[in-house]
Design an enzyme around this catalytic site. Structure first.
Site, PDB file in Angstrom:
ATOM      1  N   LYS A  35       0.913  -1.100  -0.090  1.00 50.74           N
ATOM      2  CA  LYS A  35      -0.036  -0.034  -0.223  1.00 50.74           C
ATOM      3  C   LYS A  35       0.791   1.412  -0.168  1.00 50.74           C
ATOM      4  CE  LYS A  35      -3.789  -2.407   2.181  1.00 50.74           C
ATOM      5  NZ  LYS A  35      -4.482  -2.780   3.441  1.00 50.74           N
ATOM      6  N   GLN A  75      -3.923  -1.221   9.962  1.00 44.85           N
ATOM      7  CA  GLN A  75      -4.018  -2.532   9.435  1.00 44.85           C
ATOM      8  C   GLN A  75      -4.580  -3.569  10.480  1.00 44.85           C
ATOM      9  OE1 GLN A  75      -3.324  -3.365   5.871  1.00 44.85           O
ATOM     10  NE2 GLN A  75      -4.102  -5.411   6.278  1.00 44.85           N
ATOM     11  N   ASP A 131     -10.545   3.112   5.020  1.00 46.28           N
ATOM     12  CA  ASP A 131     -10.971   1.874   4.811  1.00 46.28           C
ATOM     13  C   ASP A 131     -12.176   1.509   4.938  1.00 46.28           C
ATOM     14  OD1 ASP A 131      -8.735  -0.114   4.433  1.00 46.28           O
ATOM     15  OD2 ASP A 131      -8.329   0.006   6.479  1.00 46.28           O
TER      16      ASP A 131
END
Ligand code: NAP
Length: 284
Positions: free
Chosen positions: A29, A73, A96
């Protein structure tokens, strides 16, 4: 509203602990954000990081105006309450799409920031000309990061959507009705020929590490050799939730693993970061 877009979107990625898969995901990412000219920073925190320390970092990222997107994450170490951390992220920076405010907006059909993997699946279907309106779509898996948000996105596109899970009875008879079948289960090669309607579009979300040679031969048939070479060099090969050799016989279209949904997930994170930067700065 300003028209021009003269800011560089800024992504802050946070990872806690030593989970090898998470390290790879975050590295991909951050690397992609650099390649695209986004600014980014990467916080790799020790496994012993406390919840209070993580919440403090999130608060500092919320407060910094130049930071447009915050990515924490998952999974987090078990000592940390994931929900509390997600809820601490400013919804406007939640790239997200996991914050309850963004989940609520998605279910109302208002979302701008949709979770990355489901958004990537929609992109994949659209770009491949797969008709969603009126189609029967079936998702196997009801997680908050894949199955549930994907249900909403498919419904918004007028698909008739069924969602299955571990308690679904006669799974194959349900999945075999689907024109579009999405597998997000976390079990290598679980979806077999019997689950697939002939000609269906099959989207394989699964990422499973397989180390066993016999299992690889059963999954890949004639194409096993390349995978076995992968096991010899790395110790494992990545396999989806769909049985590749069986699905190839029945499905009309099948996404590859790796190289299918995974890269789109990263691409959608970038899109969400740009969207968050524009929204917060009131740029069209
Ligand atoms: P998860 O939270 O573990 O959820 C798995 C789902 O599968 C659950 O809803 C579970 O049902 C269902 N399930 C388990 N066994 C089943 C069975 N025998 N029959 C029917 N349903 C069954 O998984 P996730 O986070 O959604 O991830 C799913 C997979 O996608 C994993 O391999 C993950 O690594 C991968 N993934 C890939 C990406 C990407 O970018 N490509 C992104 C995210 C996840 P219950 O709810 O009843 O337990």
């Amino acid at each position: 509203m300003r028209q021009e877009f003269d800011v560089e979107p800024y992504l802050a990625a946070v990872r806690v602990g030593e989970d090898a898969a998470s390290a790879v995901y975050v590295r991909n990412k951050v690397r992609t954000s650099v390649e695209l000219g986004l600014r980014s920073e990467h916080h790799a925190l020790a496994a012993e990081t406390t919840q209070a320390e993580l919440l403090e970092l999130v608060a500092s990222l919320n407060a910094r105006d130049e930071v447009d997107g915050i990515l924490v994450q998952l999974p987090l170490p078990s000592a940390i309450d994931e929900e509390r951390v997600i809820e601490a992220i400013n919804p406007a920076k939640d790239v997200d799409g996991f914050h309850p405010v963004n989940v609520g907006r998605l279910s109302l059909g208002q979302s701008v920031i949709a979770p990355c993997t489901p958004a990537g699946i929609i992109e994949l279907l659209e770009r491949n000309g797969i008709e969603m309106s009126g189609a029967r779509a079936c998702i196997v898996g009801r997680s908050h990061i894949v199955g549930r948000p994907l249900f909403q996105l498919l419904l918004q596109r007028d698909a008739t959507v069924t969602i299955c899970h571990s308690r679904t009875r006669e799974l194959a008879s349900v999945t075999r009705e689907a024109d579009i079948l999405i597998a997000a289960i976390g079990r290598a090669g679980f979806i077999k020929a019997e689950h697939i309607k002939p000609g269906a579009t099959v989207v394989d979300v699964g990422i499973n590490r397989v180390t066993d040679e016999a299992e690889v031969r059963a999954l890949f048939g004639d194409e096993a050799e390349k995978r076995l070479a992968g096991i010899a060099s790395r110790g494992y090969t990545i396999v989806g939730d769909v049985h590749p050799a069986e699905a190839r016989r029945v499905a009309g279209k099948l996404t590859p693993v790796p190289g299918g949904v995974g890269p789109l997930t990263v691409a959608m994170l970038m899109r969400n970061t740009v969207a968050a930067a524009k929204l917060r700065r009131q740029i069209k």
